[in-house]
Design an enzyme around this catalytic site. Structure first.
Site, PDB file in Angstrom:
ATOM      1  CG  ASP A  33      -1.886  -7.293   5.342  1.00  0.00           C
ATOM      2  OD1 ASP A  33      -2.929  -6.696   5.676  1.00  0.00           O
ATOM      3  OD2 ASP A  33      -0.816  -7.151   5.955  1.00  0.00           O
ATOM      4  CG  HIS A  71      -1.771  -0.244  11.205  1.00  0.00           C
ATOM      5  ND1 HIS A  71      -1.666   0.319   9.941  1.00  0.00           N
ATOM      6  CD2 HIS A  71      -2.083  -1.538  10.994  1.00  0.00           C
ATOM      7  CE1 HIS A  71      -1.859  -0.615   9.019  1.00  0.00           C
ATOM      8  NE2 HIS A  71      -2.102  -1.738   9.637  1.00  0.00           N
ATOM      9  CG  HIS A  81      -4.952  -5.946  11.360  1.00  0.00           C
ATOM     10  ND1 HIS A  81      -5.812  -4.878  11.239  1.00  0.00           N
ATOM     11  CD2 HIS A  81      -3.867  -5.639  10.595  1.00  0.00           C
ATOM     12  CE1 HIS A  81      -5.269  -3.967  10.450  1.00  0.00           C
ATOM     13  NE2 HIS A  81      -4.105  -4.409  10.026  1.00  0.00           N
ATOM     14  CE1 TYR A 127       5.206  -4.473   9.516  1.00  0.00           C
ATOM     15  CE2 TYR A 127       4.975  -3.295  11.587  1.00  0.00           C
ATOM     16  CZ  TYR A 127       4.492  -4.198  10.654  1.00  0.00           C
ATOM     17  OH  TYR A 127       3.284  -4.812  10.882  1.00  0.00           O
ATOM     18  CD  GLU A 141      -3.868  -3.014   6.035  1.00  0.00           C
ATOM     19  OE1 GLU A 141      -3.352  -2.873   7.154  1.00  0.00           O
ATOM     20  OE2 GLU A 141      -3.558  -2.316   5.030  1.00  0.00           O
ATOM     21  CG  HIS A 180       3.422  -8.310   8.435  1.00  0.00           C
ATOM     22  ND1 HIS A 180       3.008  -8.805   7.215  1.00  0.00           N
ATOM     23  CD2 HIS A 180       2.457  -7.431   8.819  1.00  0.00           C
ATOM     24  CE1 HIS A 180       1.840  -8.257   6.887  1.00  0.00           C
ATOM     25  NE2 HIS A 180       1.473  -7.427   7.849  1.00  0.00           N
ATOM     26  CG  HIS A 227      -0.737  -0.267   2.483  1.00  0.00           C
ATOM     27  ND1 HIS A 227       0.239   0.406   3.143  1.00  0.00           N
ATOM     28  CD2 HIS A 227      -1.262  -1.140   3.378  1.00  0.00           C
ATOM     29  CE1 HIS A 227       0.302  -0.024   4.385  1.00  0.00           C
ATOM     30  NE2 HIS A 227      -0.583  -0.979   4.549  1.00  0.00           N
ATOM     31  CG  ASP A 253      -0.323  -5.167  10.811  1.00  0.00           C
ATOM     32  OD1 ASP A 253      -0.137  -6.310  10.361  1.00  0.00           O
ATOM     33  OD2 ASP A 253      -0.957  -4.298  10.195  1.00  0.00           O
TER      34      ASP A 253
HETATM   35 FE1  FEO Z   1      -2.357  -3.747   8.777  1.00  0.00          FE
HETATM   36 FE2  FEO Z   1      -0.505  -6.443   8.052  1.00  0.00          FE
HETATM   37  O1  FEO Z   1      -1.969  -5.325   7.927  1.00  0.00           O
END
Ligand code: FEO
Length: 400
Positions: free
Chosen positions: A82, A145, A78, A192, A80, A227, A24, A164
């Protein structure tokens, strides 16, 4: 596609995305991983899923441990894409009616992403979710986040699933912190944090206080983020780094970033970089023709001063500079000294517009913008050197 054992009865079953370079809008030169974890207990529980397109990798790893249809529930820390992009496909393999637990806003957001999938979304409660021998406790981490974000904690094993938080965008064969050099972990962690978490430092500071004072961090033996590596050898290291980064204390460091049409703004940038270096400032020269905005953000995070140069084109700043400023503005970095510079042919709005934008971002501006018409001459070096001296003096007042 082998799963990796974290501890007895808990496995990493995620996916490695070696090829992603644009996350993104943030450059990820080392790719990323989408971590998911499988807990074996009476209730077989999957923590998070992966990005759409990586379902087969996730299910392949799970299948090496257990038939996916034996999974009884999923936790989504989360919402999002991903981490939720593969939810519909994964649930078809697990069983479409199995519950997916998320925060209140997680339930809302996942439903918003997949309104016609009929997912069995359930809001987590304040009470722990019993898995059998183990249990999961949930902690809302709103705006860390995203509004829906939450942590899950497995107290019997001291495992913190931090979505995250404490992550790295780093694709490799290594799954654990003790398998990579500490300098790599710190640089990738900062990269990051700077690009993803900087706007939320106040919320992160409060969260760190909460999880420290409640004893949660003391009880955590392993941090399992969504991640990058699992922090098993020294989880307190990344917590200490976050505790430092949320303060955004400036270092004796400057970033000079710019674009140039005919090398004249570039000439100014080089002279500024040299002059700041002579003043003893660790100065980073980042030409936007070769450096992505997120690389500038990473270098800027600990810098006391950010100097931005732009030519003028059609009465505007250069588009690449506008792109950088838009990105930096969104990151809301604190404690920054700013300065603008640029050469121009006739109207010369570029540097003025940059200066105004830096002011609107809350940067302190000790000098008016430095503008040079046409090609810089020897006499034009005086204001550049004076600007460097002034910025260095301001840096020395505030930097560690
Ligand atoms: Fe906020 Fe890894 O997505």
């Amino acid at each position: 596609m082998e799963p990796i054992k974290i501890v007895d009865n808990v496995y990493w079953v995620g996916a490695v995305d070696y090829d992603i370079r644009d996350f993104h809008g943030y450059l990820t030169p080392k790719g990323s991983t989408y971590n998911a974890y499988l807990i074996l207990d009476k209730e077989i529980t999957l923590i998070d899923t992966v990005k759409h397109g990586f379902e087969d990798e996730l299910l392949s790893r799970i299948s090496k441990i257990v038939d996916p249809s034996k999974i009884t529930q999923v936790i989504s820390n989360h919402a999002e894409m991903d981490h939720t992009g593969s939810l519909p496909g994964t649930m078809r393999a697990i069983g479409a009616d199995k519950p997916i637990y998320a925060s209140a806003l997680g339930v809302k957001n996942i439903h918003g992403q997949f309104p016609s999938e009929g997912l069995n979304l359930k809001q987590v409660g304040k009470e722990a979710l019993k898995l059998g021998t183990y249990s999961l406790q949930f902690l809302e981490t709103r705006m860390i986040h995203w509004p829906d974000s939450m942590f899950s904690f497995l107290p019997e094993l001291g495992l913190l699933f931090s979505q995250d938080g404490f992550g790295l965008h780093y694709a490799s064969t290594e799954r654990f912190d003790d398998e990579l050099p500490p300098s790599t972990l710190e640089y990738q962690g900062l990269n990051y944090f700077a690009n993803i978490l900087t706007p939320y430092t106040s919320q992160i500071a409060k969260l760190l206080e909460t999880i420290t004072s409640s004893g949660l961090i003391g009880d955590t033996k392993i941090i399992c983020p969504d991640h990058g590596v699992v922090w098993r050898s020294n989880p307190s290291k990344i917590v200490e780094l976050y505790t430092k980064w949320v303060q955004q204390k400036p270092k004796k460091k400057a970033v000079v970033s710019f674009d140039s049409m005919w090398h004249t703004t570039e000439y100014m940038a080089r002279e500024l970089t040299d002059a700041l270096g002579h003043e003893g400032i660790d100065t980073h020269y980042l030409n936007l023709k070769h450096n992505h905005r997120s690389q500038v953000a990473t270098e800027s995070f600990e810098a006391a001063a950010i100097l931005i140069g732009s030519p003028t084109i059609n009465n505007q700043m250069f588009p690449s500079v506008a792109n950088l400023l838009c990105y930096l503005k969104g990151l809301k970095m604190k404690n920054k000294i700013g300065a603008a510079f640029g050469s121009h042919g006739w109207s010369g709005e570029g540097a003025k517009l940059v200066q105004a934008e830096l002011g609107s971002m809350g940067y302190s501006l000790p000098s008016p913008e430095i503008r040079i018409q046409w090609v810089p001459q020897e006499k034009d070096l005086t204001p550049i050197k004076e600007l460097a001296k002034l910025i260095a003096a301001e840096i020395n007042k505030v930097a560690e």
